[in-house]
Design an enzyme around this catalytic site. Structure first.
Site, PDB file in Angstrom:
ATOM      1  N   HIS A 192       0.894  -0.800   0.030  1.00 29.57           N
ATOM      2  CA  HIS A 192      -0.162   0.155   0.288  1.00 29.57           C
ATOM      3  C   HIS A 192       1.240   1.299   0.036  1.00 29.57           C
ATOM      4  O   HIS A 192       0.339   2.403   0.078  1.00 29.57           O
ATOM      5  CB  HIS A 192      -0.776  -0.003   1.710  1.00 29.57           C
ATOM      6  CG  HIS A 192      -2.188   0.577   0.639  1.00 29.57           C
ATOM      7  ND1 HIS A 192      -2.817   1.103  -0.464  1.00 29.57           N
ATOM      8  CD2 HIS A 192      -3.123   0.989   2.282  1.00 29.57           C
ATOM      9  CE1 HIS A 192      -3.790   1.304  -0.539  1.00 29.57           C
ATOM     10  NE2 HIS A 192      -4.061   1.517   1.109  1.00 29.57           N
ATOM     11  N   ARG A 193       1.746   1.389   0.376  1.00 27.16           N
ATOM     12  CA  ARG A 193       3.122   2.099   0.334  1.00 27.16           C
ATOM     13  C   ARG A 193       2.917   2.579  -1.173  1.00 27.16           C
ATOM     14  O   ARG A 193       3.601   3.463  -1.349  1.00 27.16           O
ATOM     15  CB  ARG A 193       4.088   1.875   0.534  1.00 27.16           C
ATOM     16  CG  ARG A 193       4.516   1.282   1.852  1.00 27.16           C
ATOM     17  CD  ARG A 193       5.619   0.975   2.013  1.00 27.16           C
ATOM     18  NE  ARG A 193       6.156   0.410   1.430  1.00 27.16           N
ATOM     19  CZ  ARG A 193       7.280  -0.779   1.870  1.00 27.16           C
ATOM     20  NH1 ARG A 193       8.144   0.234   2.472  1.00 27.16           N
ATOM     21  NH2 ARG A 193       7.515  -1.262   1.239  1.00 27.16           N
TER      22      ARG A 193
END
Length: 445
Positions: free
Chosen positions: A416-417
């Site tokens: 999700h980064r």
């Protein structure tokens, strides 16, 4: 006398276990001849010798775990046997019996490393300390050096424990982490000499108190050990998000049967995994931002303009993830051939370390075990992993009517980064769309 050291047969590996010797002392070997098979944390690898000669000594027996940089075999070249053997004896004996450090470097200079990235830096430093004392006290000092692997030595250093004062609990005399911790625990006891505090030091007995009839303890090493470490690192480094979609793959299953009968696909591995792999490659082509990696050191997102497609494979040595290099550039027949070769090599236990490096995205097929789906953990350095669930006949609304259809559930985990919810959803939706109507493989490719 020439010495062959354990090379780094993978990316940054520190040790390998000798599985089998193919030569014995007295055998003649040639440059490039395989002399042994070793198992690293990633795969089983055959090691070729880089020079000609006669085997004089095997430094370690089968089943021994050897640090990268340690001498594993000594070779006498023709005509040099009588001249060099006496000079090497003082080094050979300690290296075999008690010293886990590399023996003195051969007169010809640094030995060539055929695979991997060379001898580990730590090995070079240990050899320098060994060669420094030129007087007669060097050999006894080396012989008395306690046996312990590098991580255990670091632990002892951090805890302020003198390894020479630690009594190893294992029969092979190698000091373990538990031995170091046990040495720390009873430290206050000597201050209370009158109190029989020495008796409780029998803590090492505790691990052996399990019921050997009802329990079996299996050492964690090799591929399984590396997989555990990688999964822990990934799970607690990359913030995982997993999304799911249930798909009608009836048309895809029909296409699989048609391709099996296609003359251009004869002799190739044709199955649902092939078309799902192609569908994922199409989705990545439409959304290239998902094919990336997070560079923590430089705080950058590294966009990959190629796809090395990883395929999770269960083997007797544990789960490995070899990848198909430049899968994005392969046609369907080429991809089928690559998948067939990858699976066959993995089942034989012959997957090379190079085949498991550089992956960008991965597919894991948990459906072959009858599982509906899962929440897969990313391979370190990758941005996404797609899990395929079991394909089952289920009631499904098709063209306004409930009909039996072939259905599966896909799960996409992503970092999700660098992959937000919108991007992850688009990729998963595209994979599903291709599998529902596989003709899109032609229009979207």
């Amino acid at each position: 006398m020439r010495e062959f050291k354990m090379p780094d047969v993978g990316e940054g590996l520190t040790e390998a276990e000798i599985l089998k010797w193919y030569v014995q002392p007295g055998d003649t070997v040639e440059d490039g001849q395989v002399v042994c098979e070793v198992e690293t944390a990633k795969a089983a690898v055959e090691l070729p010798i880089p020079f000609d000669g006669v085997v004089k000594e095997l430094r370690f027996p089968e089943g021994t775990t050897v640090d990268v940089g340690q001498v594993i075999i000594a070779i006498a070249a023709a005509g040099e046997e009588s001249a060099e053997t006496p000079a090497q004896e003082p080094v050979a004996e300690p290296a075999e019996q008690s010293d886990p450090q590399p023996a003195q470097e051969a007169p010809g200079g640094r030995q060539p490393v055929l695979v991997g990235y060379g001898v580990a830096e730590s090995s070079t430093k240990r050899r320098a300390r060994k060669e420094a004392p030129a007087n007669g006290t060097a050999a006894p000092a080396v012989e008395q050096r306690p046996l312990a692997k590098p991580p255990v030595r670091k632990l002892a250093k951090d805890l302020g424990v003198d390894l020479s004062a630690v009594v190893p609990s294992s029969p092979d005399g190698i000091i373990s982490r538990e031995d170091v911790h046990a040495a720390v625990a009873p430290a206050p006891a000597p201050q209370e000499t009158p109190v029989p505090a020495a008796a409780p030091v029998a803590v090492p007995v505790a691990p052996a108190s399990y019921d050997s009839v009802r329990e079996t303890r299996i050492p964690v090493k090799g591929v399984r050990k590396a997989t555990a470490a990688a999964m822990i690192g990934s799970a607690f480094t990359a913030p995982h998000v997993t999304e799911f979609v249930t798909v009608d793959v009836t048309r895809t299953m029909k296409l699989v049967e048609e391709l099996k009968a296609d003359k251009d696909m004869q002799g190739l591995r044709v199955n649902p995994l092939l078309l799902i792999s192609k569908a994922l490659l199409v989705a990545i082509k439409r959304h290239p931002e998902v094919n990336a990696a997070w560079d923590e050191a430089n705080q950058e997102i590294v966009q990959k303009h190629y796809v090395n497609l990883g395929i999770a494979a269960a083997t007797p040595r544990g789960l490995i993830v070899p990848n198909i290099k430049d899968a994005h550039a392969q046609t369907l027949p080429e991809l089928a051939a690559s998948l067939g070769e990858l699976v066959a090599t993995a089942r034989e236990g012959k997957t090379s370390p190079a085949a498991m490096q550089g992956g960008t995205v991965t597919i894991t097929n948990v459906g072959v075990f009858g599982v509906d789906t899962g929440t897969p953990i990313l391979n370190p350095g990758e941005s996404a992993i797609l899990a395929i669930g079991a394909i089952k006949l289920q009631p499904w609304v098709h063209k306004g009517k409930v009909k039996p259809r072939q259905v599966t559930t896909l799960a996409l985990s992503f970092d999700h980064r660098l992959v937000d919810g919108e991007l992850g959803s688009k990729v998963l939706a595209d994979v599903a769309a291709v599998l529902e109507r596989p003709k899109r493989l032609i229009t979207w490719s």
